[in-house]
Structures are given as structure tokens and as C-alpha cells.
Write an enzyme that holds these catalytic residues in place. Structure first.
Site, PDB file in Angstrom:
ATOM      1  N   ASP A 140     -23.081 -75.280 -51.945  1.00 40.12           N
ATOM      2  CA  ASP A 140     -21.643 -76.216 -51.864  1.00 40.12           C
ATOM      3  C   ASP A 140     -20.604 -75.206 -52.727  1.00 40.12           C
ATOM      4  O   ASP A 140     -21.194 -74.296 -53.370  1.00 40.12           O
ATOM      5  CB  ASP A 140     -21.943 -77.498 -52.424  1.00 40.12           C
ATOM      6  CG  ASP A 140     -22.816 -77.409 -53.702  1.00 40.12           C
ATOM      7  OD1 ASP A 140     -23.482 -78.263 -53.880  1.00 40.12           O
ATOM      8  OD2 ASP A 140     -22.721 -76.581 -54.612  1.00 40.12           O
ATOM      9  N   ASP A 167     -17.706 -75.354 -55.380  1.00 40.34           N
ATOM     10  CA  ASP A 167     -16.909 -76.274 -56.068  1.00 40.34           C
ATOM     11  C   ASP A 167     -15.577 -75.478 -56.310  1.00 40.34           C
ATOM     12  O   ASP A 167     -15.134 -74.207 -56.470  1.00 40.34           O
ATOM     13  CB  ASP A 167     -17.789 -76.210 -57.566  1.00 40.34           C
ATOM     14  CG  ASP A 167     -18.829 -76.971 -57.438  1.00 40.34           C
ATOM     15  OD1 ASP A 167     -19.028 -77.896 -56.439  1.00 40.34           O
ATOM     16  OD2 ASP A 167     -20.090 -76.893 -57.968  1.00 40.34           O
ATOM     17  N   ASP A 178     -23.173 -72.858 -68.449  1.00 40.74           N
ATOM     18  CA  ASP A 178     -24.295 -72.494 -68.927  1.00 40.74           C
ATOM     19  C   ASP A 178     -24.742 -71.163 -68.763  1.00 40.74           C
ATOM     20  O   ASP A 178     -24.503 -70.400 -70.133  1.00 40.74           O
ATOM     21  CB  ASP A 178     -25.412 -73.242 -68.234  1.00 40.74           C
ATOM     22  CG  ASP A 178     -25.546 -73.355 -66.631  1.00 40.74           C
ATOM     23  OD1 ASP A 178     -24.432 -72.690 -66.109  1.00 40.74           O
ATOM     24  OD2 ASP A 178     -26.305 -73.977 -66.266  1.00 40.74           O
TER      25      ASP A 178
HETATM   26  P1  ATP Z   1     -27.187 -74.849 -57.221  1.00 38.32           P
HETATM   27  O1  ATP Z   1     -25.989 -75.599 -56.440  1.00 38.32           O
HETATM   28  O2  ATP Z   1     -27.835 -73.672 -56.582  1.00 38.32           O
HETATM   29  O3  ATP Z   1     -28.021 -75.789 -57.905  1.00 38.32           O
HETATM   30  P2  ATP Z   1     -25.182 -74.400 -59.349  1.00 38.32           P
HETATM   31  O4  ATP Z   1     -25.016 -73.434 -60.660  1.00 38.32           O
HETATM   32  O5  ATP Z   1     -23.859 -74.509 -58.393  1.00 38.32           O
HETATM   33  O6  ATP Z   1     -26.458 -74.201 -58.541  1.00 38.32           O
HETATM   34  P3  ATP Z   1     -24.553 -77.056 -60.063  1.00 38.32           P
HETATM   35  O7  ATP Z   1     -25.359 -78.192 -60.690  1.00 38.32           O
HETATM   36  O8  ATP Z   1     -24.132 -77.513 -58.772  1.00 38.32           O
HETATM   37  O9  ATP Z   1     -25.552 -75.871 -60.043  1.00 38.32           O
HETATM   38  O10 ATP Z   1     -23.418 -76.935 -61.156  1.00 38.32           O
HETATM   39  C1  ATP Z   1     -22.109 -76.089 -60.700  1.00 38.32           C
HETATM   40  C2  ATP Z   1     -21.865 -75.301 -62.123  1.00 38.32           C
HETATM   41  O11 ATP Z   1     -21.538 -76.156 -62.890  1.00 38.32           O
HETATM   42  C3  ATP Z   1     -22.917 -74.368 -62.661  1.00 38.32           C
HETATM   43  O12 ATP Z   1     -22.720 -73.216 -61.853  1.00 38.32           O
HETATM   44  C4  ATP Z   1     -22.449 -74.264 -64.003  1.00 38.32           C
HETATM   45  O13 ATP Z   1     -21.261 -73.319 -64.041  1.00 38.32           O
HETATM   46  C5  ATP Z   1     -21.947 -75.928 -64.286  1.00 38.32           C
HETATM   47  N1  ATP Z   1     -23.106 -76.528 -64.799  1.00 38.32           N
HETATM   48  C6  ATP Z   1     -23.807 -77.224 -64.230  1.00 38.32           C
HETATM   49  N2  ATP Z   1     -24.703 -77.696 -64.902  1.00 38.32           N
HETATM   50  C7  ATP Z   1     -24.319 -77.424 -66.333  1.00 38.32           C
HETATM   51  C8  ATP Z   1     -25.136 -77.537 -67.690  1.00 38.32           C
HETATM   52  N3  ATP Z   1     -26.071 -78.403 -67.756  1.00 38.32           N
HETATM   53  N4  ATP Z   1     -24.462 -77.065 -68.540  1.00 38.32           N
HETATM   54  C9  ATP Z   1     -23.392 -76.268 -68.420  1.00 38.32           C
HETATM   55  N5  ATP Z   1     -22.953 -75.827 -67.197  1.00 38.32           N
HETATM   56  C10 ATP Z   1     -23.410 -76.409 -66.084  1.00 38.32           C
HETATM   57 MG    MG Z   2     -23.663 -76.230 -56.850  1.00 33.83          MG
END
Ligand code: ATP
Ligand code: MG
Length: 432
Positions: free
Chosen positions: A58, A60, A137
């Protein structure tokens, strides 16, 4: 690592990124926000994955526009979230999440926003782009792609870490893991998914902090746990979770069954199930979360049912009782929804039916909506010595026959004759 004042700006071409791979809806949102005078970027997992040549799940968007300002610009926008308000912009079934820049919590407001053990309870302070980067993170998750200028903005050394293939939690790792212990399992997931290493400073406190996962609300953990295991690196994730003591915090009942070094089969069964998930995903086959969760919790269910069996009328009743208890304990840790626990229980409690190979009940079993999953589960058990291979072969064979032949195969007399024949020829293998 320190909070850098000036970002490094990279052009997309120098990073070998092409705008062709960007989601056109997400890009159009940034254009509209920019036209209205706001900053807007693609951020997080999508930028990280694009840099690796992966196809992001996705896209964002992050902006300095506040939720109401976003809503005023987009007819197809809905505001969601209580802890932090987010805008969802709908394009048919496709949704793009647009978040306003957030500030990390600071020492001054710590007392009002953080739990006594350091866990963040509220997280709703708007901030600048730089602050938004800092509160994320891992550095590789804090990169901002600017479609207006075809650049990537890096405040945190994320590009360097990306090139070194390393996951670095920003700030003091102990503080940041305590603030949100879900980051512990995210580190494990990204390590496996991206093939990165975890920076030694980030890694050092992980094992010690693993028990903090117990304090995470069970509802939040369900989605994260599915993401852990329903991927093509499930086995590596499983091994790494065990290595850091995180598996114990997630599945304590299963973990305590896996400590017995002399009993290798329960572990082998789980690892085989993970391997099957991986290859199904690689072949674009459907996977069902309940099946994997059923295999993960099977050993505690099996052991408890053996304990209950002497006091109950049947193996099935013992399995029902054990399933109730194991599921009850597990959902207090991870909120597995009922639509998942119901088929999990069915897969377990149908197992004794494979031992009956006579009569109409046996034929009806073949028509049971959960037969296929229960059969696959039984095969897995047979592979690990829990079910006689002749039984597994019999059920494999009967499915290849037409109804008349199946009826014949399950006739009581048929079984008797087969038994007699077996007695006469003890060297004949028992498969049907
Ligand atoms: P994927 O979609 O592959 O699971 P992602 O990095 O996009 O990986 P998401 O859970 O969609 O993970 O979160 C989007 C973004 O939000 C992350 O890339 C990070 O920058 C931030 N984020 C998500 N969870 C946390 C957290 N627990 N602490 C701090 N930042 C976070
Ligand atoms: Mg994501």
C-alpha cells in the site's frame, strides 16, 4: 544517531527509482494537496519497498494538512481513528491513507501521554515533517518521496541504512521499544521480509524487552501476528521470534511445549506448516489463517486432551474441552476473532473421525465443509508420526473413488475381510 537538522535530498534517478512504479491515486493526492499549498509525500513502507524493487502493498501519504483540511479537498474522504485521526481517501475499493505529520512525544509532555512503564497511550500531537520522520520506527521506514520534485527526503540516514541493508530503530532503542513493544516484532518481520540485519544497538535489548509484548492490547496484536506468519519467510520469522523470546510472549502455551528437546516432532510439525504456507504463497495459492493458527496451537491442545481423556467419554469430547481452554487462554494474548477460532476448533475436533473407516458416517465426513482442512491437517500429523500412514493413505485413496466404490470401501464386511486378509499375510503393507 542524532536528530539531523538538515535533510539529505536524493533525486529519484540517483536512487534508480522511476515514477512509473508509483501508485497513481497516491500521487494525484499529493498533487492536489500541493496545489492547495500543503506539503505532501509518499512515505514509509512504500518508499522502502520501491528502493528494493519490491511491489509495495500500500502507498501511504503524509502531509502538513490537518484532517479537516484534507477532508475539505477530497469528496471521497472519510476521517477515521480516535487515538490519531487519519484521512482515508477512497477510489472504489482502493483506499489511500493520508496522515497529518505527527510529533514524537517529548520529555515535557511525557507524564501526560506516556504510561508509567514508558508505553505511549496517546499519540495525537501534530508536528513538522522532521518530527514526523523522527517518531517513526526504523530509519528505512522514515523516507519521504516527493512526487512534485521527484526527490526523496531523508532526515534520519535511512538511505544509507537501506544501502547497508540494516534496520536501525531511531533514538534510544530501549526507550523506543518500551514506548511501543510492537516494534520488537516489526523488527523481526522486516529482517525476514527485506533480508536486512538488525543494527547491533537496536538488537541488544530485544531479548530482555520481549516480555513487554504481553502488555500490548490483544486486539492490536492479531493483525501484526498474521503479518508475521502469512508471508514467504514464515519459518525464518518463527525461528527469530523464538531466538529473542518473542514467541513465548505471543504463544506461551505452545512455547512451553517446545522446550522439551527430546520431543522434536511438535516443532517439526509447525515448521512444516510454515514451509507449506511459504510454498503456497510462492505459487499464488490461497492460504487460510485458521489453518496455520491451528497448527501453532495444536501441541498444547493435543497434550491437554490426553490429560482430559480418562475422565471424558470420547477423544472428541476431550479435544473439545482442551480446545476451549487453549483458545480461551490464547485470545487473552492475541484477539483471534471467532470466525477464525471456530474453524480452528473444527479442524482439531474432527481428527478422531479419521480413525473410523466404516459406515455412512464415514461417507458423510467426506462431505463435511471442513473435511479438506481437517484432512490436510491429518496428513501433516501423519508426516510427523502422530497418525498411522495406512490411515492417511486410506483417506487419500477414498477421495479418488466414485460414490459406489466409496460405499463399498466403507462397508463393515469389507473392513472385516481386509482385517482377515491382513492376518493371513502379515508382511503386506496396510495401505488401502
Ligand atoms: P508493511 O506495509 O510492509 O507491513 P510498513 O512499514 O508500511 O510495512 P505499516 O504498518 O503499514 O508498515 O506502517 C506504515 C509506516 O508507519 C511505517 O513504515 C512506519 O514509518 C510507521 N509505523 C508503523 N508502525 C509503527 C510503530 N509501531 N512505531 C513507529 N512507527 C510506525
Ligand atoms: Mg504499509
Amino acid at each position: 544517531m542524532s536528530l539531523q537538522k538538515k535533510p539529505r535530498i536524493y533525486s529519484l534517478s540517483e536512487l534508480d527509482l522511476s515514477t512509473d512504479n508509483l501508485d497513481r491515486h497516491a500521487v494525484s493526492i499529493t498533487h492536489r494537496l500541493a496545489k492547495a499549498g500543503f506539503e505532501a509525500y509518499l512515505v514509509g513502507g512504500c518508499v522502502r519497498d520501491l528502493l528494493l524493487g519490491l511491489h509495495p502493498k500500500d502507498f501511504d501519504v503524509s502531509t502538513n494538512a490537518e484532517p479537516e483540511q484534507i477532508q475539505a479537498l477530497f469528496k471521497n474522504c472519510r476521517l477515521i481513528g480516535r487515538r490519531f485521526r487519519l484521512a482515508h481517501i477512497h477510489f472504489g475499493r482502493h483506499i489511500i491513507e493520508v496522515a497529518t505529520f505527527r510529533a514524537p512525544h517529548t520529555k515535557e509532555d511525557e507524564s501526560s501521554r506516556a504510561h508509567k512503564d514508558g508505553r505511549l497511550l496517546r499519540d495525537n500531537v501534530y508536528g513538522s515533517l522532521q518530527e514526523d520522520a523522527w517518531r517513526r520506527d526504523f530509519t528505512v521506514n522514515a523516507l519521504y518521496l516527493d512526487p512534485q520534485n521527484s526527490t526523496v527526503i531523508d532526515y534520519v540516514g535511512g538511505i544509507e541504512d537501506h544501502q547497508k541493508k540494516v534496520l536501525t530503530l531511531m533514538g534510544n532503542p530501549v526507550t523506543r521499544f518500551k514506548e511501543d513493544p510492537v516494534r520488537l516484532i516489526r523488527a523481526v518481520r522486516f529482517k525476514a521480509k527485506l533480508g536486512f540485519t538488525i543494527d547491533p544497538k537496536t538488537e541488544a535489548p530485544m531479548q530482555k524487552l520481549a516480555p513487554l509484548l504481553k502488555d500490548i492490547p490483544s486486539a492490536r496484536l492479531y493483525d501484526e501476528v498474521l503479518k508475521l506468519f502469512l508471508n514467504t519467510e514464515a519459518n525464518q520469522v518463527f525461528d527469530t521470534l523464538r531466538q529473542y523470546g518473542l514467541f513465548k510472549a505471543l504463544f506461551p502455551q505452545t512455547d512451553s511445549c517446545l522446550h522439551d528437546a527430546s520431543e522434536t516432532e511438535p516443532l517439526a510439525l509447525i515448521k512444516q506448516a510454515m514451509k507449506n504456507t511459504e510454498s503456497r504463497l510462492k505459487n499464488n495459492q490461497r492460504i487460510t489463517p485458521y489453518f496455520l493458527l491451528a497448527t501453532l496451537l495444536w501441541e498444547p491442545v493435543r497434550r491437554l486432551s490426553e490429560k482430559y481423556a480418562p475422565n471424558l467419554n470420547s477423544e472428541t469430547q476431550a479435544l473439545h474441552a482442551a480446545a476451549n481452554e487453549v483458545v480461551l487462554q490464547q485470545v487473552s494474548r492475541i484477539a483471534i476473532p471467532r470466525r477464525i477460532t471456530t474453524p480452528m476448533r473444527e479442524v482439531w475436533t474432527l481428527q478422531p473421525r479419521f480413525h473410523k473407516q466404516v459406515g455412512v458416517r464415514c461417507l458423510r465426513f467426506l462431505e463435511h465443509p471442513r473435511f479438506r482442512a481437517a484432512y490436510d491437517f491429518m496428513l501433516l500429523r501423519a508426516q510427523h508420526g502422530e497418525v498411522d500412514s495406512s490411515i492417511a493413505d486410506w483417506w487419500t485413496h477414498i477421495q479418488t473413488l466414485n460414490p459406489a466404490e466409496q460405499k463399498l470401501m466403507t462397508r463393515p464386511s469389507q473392513m472385516k475381510q481386509k482385517k482377515k486378509a491382513r492376518k493371513k499375510e502379515p508382511s503386506t503393507p496396510g495401505s488401502a
